[in-house]
Every structure is written in C-alpha cells, then in structure tokens.
Design a protein around this motif. Structure first.
Motif, mmCIF file in Angstrom:
data_model
loop_
_atom_site.group_PDB
_atom_site.id
_atom_site.type_symbol
_atom_site.label_atom_id
_atom_site.label_comp_id
_atom_site.label_asym_id
_atom_site.label_seq_id
_atom_site.Cartn_x
_atom_site.Cartn_y
_atom_site.Cartn_z
ATOM 1 N N ASP A 123 40.707 43.874 45.223
ATOM 2 C CA ASP A 123 41.703 43.676 44.153
ATOM 3 C C ASP A 123 42.107 42.214 44.023
ATOM 4 O O ASP A 123 42.248 41.703 42.903
ATOM 5 C CB ASP A 123 42.947 44.534 44.407
ATOM 6 N N VAL A 124 42.297 41.534 45.141
ATOM 7 C CA VAL A 124 42.669 40.111 45.102
ATOM 8 C C VAL A 124 41.531 39.299 44.483
ATOM 9 O O VAL A 124 41.768 38.420 43.648
ATOM 10 C CB VAL A 124 43.033 39.594 46.516
ATOM 11 N N GLY A 125 40.293 39.590 44.883
ATOM 12 C CA GLY A 125 39.146 38.879 44.316
ATOM 13 C C GLY A 125 39.041 39.075 42.812
ATOM 14 O O GLY A 125 38.835 38.119 42.058
ATOM 15 N N VAL A 126 39.196 40.306 42.350
ATOM 16 C CA VAL A 126 39.156 40.583 40.914
ATOM 17 C C VAL A 126 40.336 39.907 40.220
ATOM 18 O O VAL A 126 40.191 39.338 39.127
ATOM 19 C CB VAL A 126 39.143 42.104 40.646
ATOM 20 N N GLY A 127 41.509 39.923 40.857
ATOM 21 C CA GLY A 127 42.684 39.250 40.295
ATOM 22 C C GLY A 127 42.451 37.759 40.131
ATOM 23 O O GLY A 127 42.846 37.175 39.109
ATOM 24 N N ILE A 128 41.818 37.141 41.112
ATOM 25 C CA ILE A 128 41.493 35.711 41.022
ATOM 26 C C ILE A 128 40.566 35.460 39.834
ATOM 27 O O ILE A 128 40.765 34.514 39.062
ATOM 28 C CB ILE A 128 40.863 35.198 42.337
ATOM 29 N N LEU A 129 39.546 36.315 39.676
ATOM 30 C CA LEU A 129 38.616 36.151 38.551
ATOM 31 C C LEU A 129 39.348 36.253 37.210
ATOM 32 O O LEU A 129 39.146 35.422 36.321
ATOM 33 C CB LEU A 129 37.523 37.219 38.603
ATOM 34 N N ILE A 130 40.192 37.255 37.089
ATOM 35 C CA ILE A 130 40.935 37.454 35.828
ATOM 36 C C ILE A 130 41.872 36.278 35.572
ATOM 37 O O ILE A 130 41.933 35.745 34.457
ATOM 38 C CB ILE A 130 41.701 38.788 35.859
ATOM 39 N N LEU A 131 42.610 35.864 36.591
ATOM 40 C CA LEU A 131 43.541 34.748 36.440
ATOM 41 C C LEU A 131 42.818 33.467 36.044
ATOM 42 O O LEU A 131 43.265 32.745 35.141
ATOM 43 C CB LEU A 131 44.322 34.554 37.744
ATOM 44 N N LYS A 132 41.695 33.188 36.691
ATOM 45 C CA LYS A 132 40.933 31.991 36.337
ATOM 46 C C LYS A 132 40.411 32.051 34.902
ATOM 47 O O LYS A 132 40.415 31.043 34.193
ATOM 48 C CB LYS A 132 39.778 31.784 37.325
ATOM 49 N N MET A 133 39.988 33.231 34.468
ATOM 50 C CA MET A 133 39.507 33.369 33.082
ATOM 51 C C MET A 133 40.645 33.177 32.095
ATOM 52 O O MET A 133 40.475 32.499 31.070
ATOM 53 C CB MET A 133 38.847 34.729 32.888
ATOM 54 N N LEU A 134 41.804 33.759 32.381
ATOM 55 C CA LEU A 134 42.951 33.605 31.480
ATOM 56 C C LEU A 134 43.404 32.154 31.418
ATOM 57 O O LEU A 134 43.733 31.644 30.338
ATOM 58 C CB LEU A 134 44.097 34.495 31.932
ATOM 59 N N LEU A 135 43.442 31.482 32.561
ATOM 60 C CA LEU A 135 43.879 30.088 32.594
ATOM 61 C C LEU A 135 42.871 29.172 31.903
ATOM 62 O O LEU A 135 43.246 28.175 31.289
ATOM 63 C CB LEU A 135 44.134 29.640 34.022
ATOM 64 N N SER A 136 41.590 29.479 31.992
ATOM 65 C CA SER A 136 40.582 28.631 31.347
ATOM 66 C C SER A 136 40.628 28.796 29.826
ATOM 67 O O SER A 136 40.278 27.879 29.110
ATOM 68 C CB SER A 136 39.193 28.952 31.873
ATOM 69 N N LYS A 137 41.062 29.927 29.323
ATOM 70 C CA LYS A 137 41.145 30.147 27.878
ATOM 71 C C LYS A 137 42.338 29.418 27.265
ATOM 72 O O LYS A 137 42.347 29.124 26.085
ATOM 73 C CB LYS A 137 41.220 31.632 27.562
ATOM 74 N N THR A 138 43.358 29.129 28.088
ATOM 75 C CA THR A 138 44.544 28.446 27.571
ATOM 76 C C THR A 138 44.319 26.943 27.473
ATOM 77 O O THR A 138 45.110 26.252 26.850
ATOM 78 C CB THR A 138 45.762 28.736 28.448
ATOM 79 N N LYS A 139 43.290 26.433 28.080
ATOM 80 C CA LYS A 139 43.034 24.991 28.048
ATOM 81 C C LYS A 139 42.246 24.586 26.837
ATOM 82 O O LYS A 139 41.502 25.218 26.251
ATOM 83 C CB LYS A 139 42.288 24.556 29.316
#
Length: 147
Positions: free
Chosen positions: A131-147
C-alpha cells in the motif's frame, strides 16, 4: 539503470526479509492484545478481504504469473522504472513474501487486527508496504501533473 536495480533490490530484500521475520515471530507464538489492535494469527487463503479464496491452490500460480508479467512490462518501461525503483521494490518484496506464504503455509500469514472504533480486516507488514509503495506511485504521479 544499474543504480535503479540496486535500489529496487534493496527495497525488495528489506521488505521481504522483514516481513518473513515478523511472520516467524507470529508463527512461533507472539501475540498482543489492546483496546485498539490485536496481534493474532490468521491464514488468508484469498487476496484482500479473502476475495478469490474459491480459486484455492490455483491462486498462488496465478499470482506468480502476474508478478512475472508485471516485471516484464515494468522493465520494458525503463524511465518509469527508474523514477520509481524503490517503490516497486517495496511492492514486489511484499507481494513475493505473501506468495511464499501460500506455498509454505497454504495461505498468507496475517496478524494485525484493528478493532478500535470499527473492525477492520486482518493484515500484515507486506500488505502495508504494498500500500505504501502504491501510495508513493500515486503521489508522485499527482505531484508531477501539477508541475
């Protein structure tokens, strides 16, 4: 790419070994009881919330096939793998540890039972790391879309 394989491997080995060590403690009798959570021994013959338990022994072979397929697809996406190497190490380490349980114990060794305020499914360290690994992937994808 070599550095990414090392980071993946380190995450994999750390999660896999730590999960198997904790499960060893549980299998040899460690228990804990409090108002919030309990450490108990449960064998999960399915996946999350015991779903797919009707597949029996076929489930572990299906999971091995899916892990190999995901590894093959992931390695072909080098840039995605390199950006998320440690997260994938956590996910694969936890997943492979749970698959090993199916071969050794006939089901995944689960032990954390949350029962404060509501009753939740029994889970283990590998589940948390997935779950933490998947959460990291999702968070990184969301943060990269905001840039």
């Amino acid at each position: 790419m070599k550095k990414s394989f090392w980071l993946f491997g380190a995450g994999f080995v750390l999660v896999f070994c730590l999960d198997q060590w904790i499960k060893y403690l549980i299998l040899t009798g460690f228990r804990y009881q409090s108002e919030m959570l309990s450490i108990i021994l449960v064998y999960n013959r399915g996946v999350a919330f015991s779903m797919l338990s009707f597949l029996g022994d076929f489930l572990k072979y299906l999971q091995i096939f899916l892990v190999i397929l995901m590894w093959f697809l992931l390695v072909r996406q080098r840039e995605f793998f390199v950006r998320n190497d440690y997260a994938f190490g956590m996910i694969f380490g936890g997943g492979c540890s749970n698959i090993l349980d199916r071969f050794i114990h006939g089901g995944v060794v689960d032990y954390v039972y949350w029962h404060y305020g509501f009753e939740f499914a029994v889970f283990n360290f590998a589940d948390v790391m997935i779950d933490v690994g998947v959460g990291i992937l999702i968070l990184k994808m969301l943060l990269s879309k905001t840039k």
